[in-house]
Write a protein that holds these residues in place. Structure first.
Motif, short mmCIF file in Angstrom:
data_model
loop_
_atom_site.label_atom_id
_atom_site.label_comp_id
_atom_site.label_asym_id
_atom_site.label_seq_id
_atom_site.Cartn_x
_atom_site.Cartn_y
_atom_site.Cartn_z
N GLY A 553 0.70 -1.26 0.04
CA GLY A 553 -0.10 0.11 0.04
C GLY A 553 1.03 1.05 -0.31
N ASP A 606 -2.75 3.23 -0.53
CA ASP A 606 -3.75 2.39 0.30
C ASP A 606 -4.07 2.37 1.93
OD1 ASP A 606 -6.17 0.70 0.23
OD2 ASP A 606 -5.15 -0.93 -0.65
N ASP A 609 -5.79 -1.51 3.34
CA ASP A 609 -4.75 -2.62 3.92
C ASP A 609 -4.78 -2.62 5.44
OD1 ASP A 609 -1.95 -2.06 5.00
OD2 ASP A 609 -2.71 -1.17 2.95
#
Length: 756
Positions: A553, A606, A609
């Motif tokens: 991420g 991201d 996660d």
């Protein structure tokens, strides 16, 4: 007892009705005052210049150049002048006959005269107490207990010198001869410790007899029973000799009887001294505020887990640069480096194996044969060359070529071994952190750091500025990971076997080529199994690592970070520890930075996660910006352009954690691969904490098991409370008012006596 006190009082009156006692007291006060004022003045001047001062009590009073050491080095000049007339005056004047015919015993005579010296010694200590009193108002939070321990050592030394002087005074009717003889005995007692160094038993005896450095432990914060008993035995020995000498004038005994009594006394004192110095019978008291002379709790707890005694075998290559430290002449000093451990491990066995073999460096390029070099070195350092093992003989016993045939110690416990090495720094010897790490490796499996070797990444066996040899496996570097308890292993993606998922950490630093799909998949499998990973990138290489970072991420942002500076290259980023990164236990001052020469920022792409991300290193948002266009620092004029560029607020290092089954997976991503390179750890033009940062980071990876935490509380006596003007007044008091007051008192007493 009353007669002893009467004799002491009479002796003191005689002493103070003569100029010598007053002159010595005045000179002692002046010399002690000069020493203290100079030390205090130097520290205050350093403080005024903005330098940080730490542990001023130890700095000013302890050590080989401190106040206590300076006083100790002058005591031998004073005491013989005081003791030279104690008995020689009685012998030369004939009053000894009156003493023999009086209702007092020889024992009472000697003890009374010695008591007078003990009281005079207390006057010298009173002068030092006065200086300590002044110091308590001059130094913040001074460590009084440490200072009192030092005074005890000095007082015992004064008493020992006085007992020796009293005995020498009983041998002659000439006071000058008594004084010179006392100096000769003191010189002999200092020299005797160098006799018989090549014979273990003889060396132990002569070292115990030697008075040299006997008070050093007291002066530096450690009271030991063996040192305390040494002074008591020396005092008792010479007082007994003096009494026996006087008794020989009253008693008629055969030569054999007299010789037997003297022999019994000598053997008894040596036996008690030798037995009392055995590690199992030693007691210690640490007088320092934070127990600096004692192992930390972590090390003590470690030693308590040992089920059997440990053995340390010292392999000494006579042609190695450390050879002299393993020679018989240095044996006592070498053993003393492990005193803190023998306090808790009295059964610790030390063995020495001498050999000669190639030094595995340019020193081998000589016209002499290996045997000739070995023989010359053995003669120079005092080894018995006939007992030195030949290269083939030592290799049958142990192959030390991986250790470069250096001076290495193997620690053995229950069939397992670990190595302790010597280091090219100002301390040379392994300290608590290295010794305890070596012992802990015997009790549990060591952490393993894997270094990825594919794609021309940074290497552990190369000495170039970009590589990682110094931080990982340089044998003679104290802070190298192999000397802090770690194992280092090279990992290749070409190996058909999967990457071991139980590595403490896998280091992937600055690949020069793109990873293939199969190689990326191998790394992904390692991550899926919960493997720990440290990824270090570089400007211009973002795309080589971003495919792997996306799995986490994250991504390295395009471009290069630059930092405005008048002193350094613009791409030298001076990062600071993020407040959230307190879990790595790295204490920072305002001046400490982590240097990152050529770095990129890290962006989180991201947030869904399961990793919990913590920033580790931040840049200065007022000075650092990101440039994503090509540039050349050597030819281009570069400055921040607010219209097209923005300051960097993103971290340059992050730590990530998540649970993978029963394991707590740990990942660190850093936007620079040079932060632990050979070149950066050797930087001298900027105060950095790169080395400690790396160590603490890997300590976190190993769940705080290695390196061993041997840190102690920071000293609190760090400030001089008086100005130069006040120090000037202290100087006038110690060098003017005090000596003049003593001179006036002495002169008044002497004139009054003369008139009477």
């Amino acid at each position: 007892m009353k007669k002893i006190f009467n004799i002491a009082r009479l002796e003191l009156s005689i002493l103070f009705y003569s100029p010598i006692a007053w002159i010595i007291l005045i000179i002692f006060t002046i010399q002690a005052g000069i020493t203290f004022v100079d030390l205090l003045e130097a520290r205050e001047a350093s403080q005024q210049l903005g330098n940080d001062l730490k542990g001023l009590t130890m700095d000013i009073f302890g050590g080989g150049r401190g106040f206590f050491a300076a006083v100790q080095n002058k005591l031998y000049l004073y005491i013989p002048l005081l003791t030279m007339g104690l008995m020689s005056r009685e012998i030369s004047s004939g009053s000894i006959k009156l003493l023999f015919s009086s209702p007092v015993t020889n024992k009472q005579i000697i003890l009374g005269k010695f008591l007078s010296m003990m009281i005079y010694g207390l006057l010298l200590i009173a002068v030092l107490l006065l200086i300590i009193g002044i110091a308590s108002f001059s130094i913040e939070a001074i460590d009084i207990k440490f200072l009192l321990g030092g005074l005890l050592g000095l007082y015992l030394l004064i008493c020992a010198y006085a007992a020796i002087g009293l005995f020498m005074s009983s041998l002659t009717s000439y006071q000058v001869v008594a004084a010179v003889s006392t100096l000769a005995v003191l010189a002999a007692l200092n020299f005797v410790g160098t006799i018989g160094q090549s014979i273990d038993f003889v060396r132990d005896i002569t070292y115990w007899i030697s008075i040299e450095g006997r008070a050093n432990n007291f002066l530096n914060g450690l009271i030991s029973s063996k040192d305390l008993l040494y002074f008591l035995l020396v005092i008792g020995f010479f007082l007994t000799l003096t009494i026996m000498k006087l008794n020989s004038g009253r008693e008629v005994r055969s030569t054999i009887t007299i010789a037997s009594r003297y022999a019994l006394l000598i053997v008894g004192v040596l036996a008690i001294g030798y037995i009392s110095s055995l590690p199992a019978l030693n007691g210690y008291y640490d007088t320092t505020r934070f127990k600096d002379k004692t192992l930390t709790d972590n090390s003590i707890e470690l030693l308590e887990k040992l089920e059997e005694p440990i053995t340390i075998t010292n392999y000494v290559n006579v042609i190695n640069s450390f050879a002299h430290l393993g020679s018989p002449k240095w044996r006592i000093f070498d053993l003393q480096q492990f005193d803190q451990y023998t306090r808790y491990l009295p059964d610790l066995e030390m063995k020495y194996v001498t050999y000669y073999d190639s030094t595995l460096n340019s020193r081998d390029n000589t016209p002499m044969t290996l045997e000739e070099r070995g023989q010359r070195a053995a003669t120079a350092y005092g080894f018995d060359f006939e007992k030195a093992l030949k290269p083939e003989e030592i290799r049958e016993k142990i192959d030390l070529r991986p250790e470069e045939n250096l001076f290495v110690r193997t620690v053995e416990h229950k069939g397992k071994t670990s190595n302790l090495r010597m280091f090219y720094d100002m301390y040379t010897y392994p300290h608590e952190a290295e010794i305890s790490a070596g012992i802990k490796r015997l009790l549990q499996d060591p952490p393993v750091i894997g270094i990825l070797t594919d794609k021309e990444t940074r290497r552990i066996n190369l000495t170039g500025d970009k590589h990682y040899k110094d931080v990982t496996n340089t044998l003679t570097s104290r802070y190298s990971l192999i000397n802090q308890g770690f194992d280092i292993d090279e990992v290749s993606l070409d190996d058909p076997k999967p990457i071991p998922h139980d590595l403490t950490a896998l280091v992937l630093a600055d690949p020069m080529e793109e990873f293939s799909k199969s190689e990326l998949q191998k790394l992904r499998n390692y991550l899926k199994q919960g493997g720990n990973l440290l990824i270090a990138g570089e400007p211009g290489k973002q795309e080589l690592l971003n495919p792997l970072l996306k799995e986490l991420g994250l991504e390295f942002t395009p471009g290069t970070l630059l930092q405005e500076s008048d002193k350094y290259e613009l791409d030298l980023i001076q990062a600071t520890l993020a407040e959230e990164a307190d879990f790595i236990h790295l204490d920072f001052s305002d001046k400490d930075v982590i240097s990152l020469p050529g770095a990129v920022a890290i962006n989180r792409i991201d947030t869904t996660d399961s990793f919990e991300m913590t920033p580790l290193l931040h840049t200065n948002p007022k000075q650092v910006w990101n440039r994503d266009t090509p540039f050349d620092l050597e030819t281009d004029s570069i400055s921040f352009n607010p219209s097209t560029e923005s300051r960097n607020y993103k971290p340059v290092a992050v730590a990530m954690e998540k649970k993978v089954g029963e394991k707590n997976q740990k990942i660190v991503v850093i936007g620079d691969a040079d932060f632990m390179s050979n070149g950066e750890l050797g930087r001298f033009n900027l105060r950095t904490k790169n080395s400690k940062f790396v160590t603490k980071l890997l300590n976190w990876f190993s769940d705080y098991e290695f390196p061993i935490d041997t840190t102690r509380p920071e000293p609190i006596d760090n400030k001089i409370l008086v100005s130069q003007e006040k120090i000037s007044w202290i100087e006038k008091f110690l060098l003017g008012i005090m000596p003049l007051s003593l001179a006036f008192a002495g002169g008044f007493l002497l004139i009054s006596r003369k008139r009477n």
